[in-house]
Design a protein around this motif. Sequence first.
Motif, PDB file in Angstrom:
ATOM      1  N   ARG A  11       4.785   3.013  -1.100  1.00  0.00           N
ATOM      2  CA  ARG A  11       5.823   2.959  -1.964  1.00  0.00           C
ATOM      3  C   ARG A  11       7.208   2.216  -1.349  1.00  0.00           C
ATOM      4  O   ARG A  11       7.590   1.370  -2.109  1.00  0.00           O
ATOM      5  CB  ARG A  11       6.210   4.725  -2.514  1.00  0.00           C
ATOM      6  N   ALA A  33       0.026  -3.736  -5.818  1.00  0.00           N
ATOM      7  CA  ALA A  33       0.083  -2.340  -5.392  1.00  0.00           C
ATOM      8  C   ALA A  33      -1.046  -1.658  -5.116  1.00  0.00           C
ATOM      9  O   ALA A  33      -1.978  -1.808  -6.015  1.00  0.00           O
ATOM     10  CB  ALA A  33       1.097  -1.635  -6.083  1.00  0.00           C
ATOM     11  N   HIS A  69       0.848  -1.176  -0.017  1.00  0.00           N
ATOM     12  CA  HIS A  69      -0.123   0.044   0.086  1.00  0.00           C
ATOM     13  C   HIS A  69       0.866   1.204  -0.156  1.00  0.00           C
ATOM     14  O   HIS A  69       0.303   2.495  -0.068  1.00  0.00           O
ATOM     15  CB  HIS A  69      -0.885   0.065   1.132  1.00  0.00           C
ATOM     16  N   LEU A 129      -2.762   1.949  -5.299  1.00  0.00           N
ATOM     17  CA  LEU A 129      -2.550   3.310  -5.394  1.00  0.00           C
ATOM     18  C   LEU A 129      -3.437   4.286  -4.644  1.00  0.00           C
ATOM     19  O   LEU A 129      -4.753   4.402  -5.056  1.00  0.00           O
ATOM     20  CB  LEU A 129      -2.490   3.705  -6.819  1.00  0.00           C
ATOM     21  N   VAL A 175      -1.988  -2.811 -10.230  1.00  0.00           N
ATOM     22  CA  VAL A 175      -2.086  -1.673  -9.573  1.00  0.00           C
ATOM     23  C   VAL A 175      -3.340  -1.216  -9.538  1.00  0.00           C
ATOM     24  O   VAL A 175      -4.150  -1.296 -10.303  1.00  0.00           O
ATOM     25  CB  VAL A 175      -1.226  -0.668 -10.165  1.00  0.00           C
ATOM     26  N   MET A 186       4.592   2.927  -8.483  1.00  0.00           N
ATOM     27  CA  MET A 186       3.794   1.521  -8.371  1.00  0.00           C
ATOM     28  C   MET A 186       3.677   0.815  -9.629  1.00  0.00           C
ATOM     29  O   MET A 186       3.326  -0.533  -9.400  1.00  0.00           O
ATOM     30  CB  MET A 186       2.372   2.140  -8.011  1.00  0.00           C
ATOM     31  N   LEU A 195       6.360  -1.477  -1.173  1.00  0.00           N
ATOM     32  CA  LEU A 195       6.287  -1.935  -2.500  1.00  0.00           C
ATOM     33  C   LEU A 195       7.776  -2.312  -3.097  1.00  0.00           C
ATOM     34  O   LEU A 195       7.772  -3.366  -3.536  1.00  0.00           O
ATOM     35  CB  LEU A 195       5.743  -0.948  -3.474  1.00  0.00           C
ATOM     36  N   SER A 255       4.149   8.482  -7.137  1.00  0.00           N
ATOM     37  CA  SER A 255       2.979   7.105  -7.312  1.00  0.00           C
ATOM     38  C   SER A 255       3.407   6.240  -8.620  1.00  0.00           C
ATOM     39  O   SER A 255       3.038   5.053  -8.770  1.00  0.00           O
ATOM     40  CB  SER A 255       1.647   7.555  -7.155  1.00  0.00           C
TER      41      SER A 255
END
Length: 338
Positions: A74, A93, A72, A95, A112, A106, A77, A103
């Motif tokens: 950066r 991911a 959830h 966004l 995403v 992602m 991720l 962002s």
Amino acid sequence: MNVTVDLAAEQARNGHTVVIVAGHGEYAALLPKLGIEYFFLDQRVSAVNLVKASVLLFRKIKAFRPDIIHAHMRTSLLLAWLCTRFPRYPLVAHLHNVHDPESALMRVADRVIAVSQSVSETMARTIPKWKLRVVLNGPLQSARTAPFTSIPPRMLIRPAITTVAGLNHRKGIADLLEAFDLVLLRVPNAQLYLVGDGPERVLFEAQAKLSPHCDQIHFEGWQAEPQGYLMMTDVFVLASRRDSLGLVLLEAREAGCAIVATHVDGIPEALDGGTAGILVPAKNPSYLADTISNLLLDPALKQTWQKNAQKGIENFTCARMTVKVQEIYDELIESLHR
């Protein structure tokens, strides 16, 4: 973090084994009660710390062997991406913040999830369209929050205008303060309640002090249960200049608020295109003030919008959101195993 916990709680309720890997936070003590394992991982950004975090995360993944990894934020991720290429784990991911230029990172995920169609269309400029999926936020009927019936209402001075938001310029707080001075020309006894906190609070407090009506502006700070304000306000306002899809709008709908919000990003999707709340232009205090004043001065009009707010809110439950996310998991796992 609210969406993370809502989704994980519903997944655990559905019989899945769920682990949340995160730093310290207000929900750490709640997670075990929801059947969620909590693994602390310090993700503060520094070269040494990130190397250490990568090693710890790799060990956790190797021991747990998840079917899917869902990031959830950066940093989490990128850590997950480093740890899941060999061996290969499906990586999703989520966004949340379209306004954040970073962002675009992602795109390293296999899929995403955008929290609104508007966010998806915006990010399609930097993220391949075939990776993007839309799942609207669903905070209602959450195990994270107490039901409305158990939350005591706040005793507000009426007529009351309320916003629940982070105190920063992106949320349009300066515009709302300017609009409030204009509202008072027509509704001189109105009160403004700002529920929330943020790094720019001192700037807005200084702006409020310049108003001749500063005693009618109430900075309430962060509140664990802002629903108490929603239940008692006359008009709920979200004056955002950018907003992917505000959870508070859905909570305001559940509370049956007459809602005024700006026509930006995912806000129209949270208000069913304007049928569940009145949409106004962003950064236009005069238009915002007229709309708020009209609601305060016309009880029948206000009541109509209060009823409109609650129509269709079943589309924004945690259960509905979790089903949609599960469909993305299933699709991704199937595609990687072909």
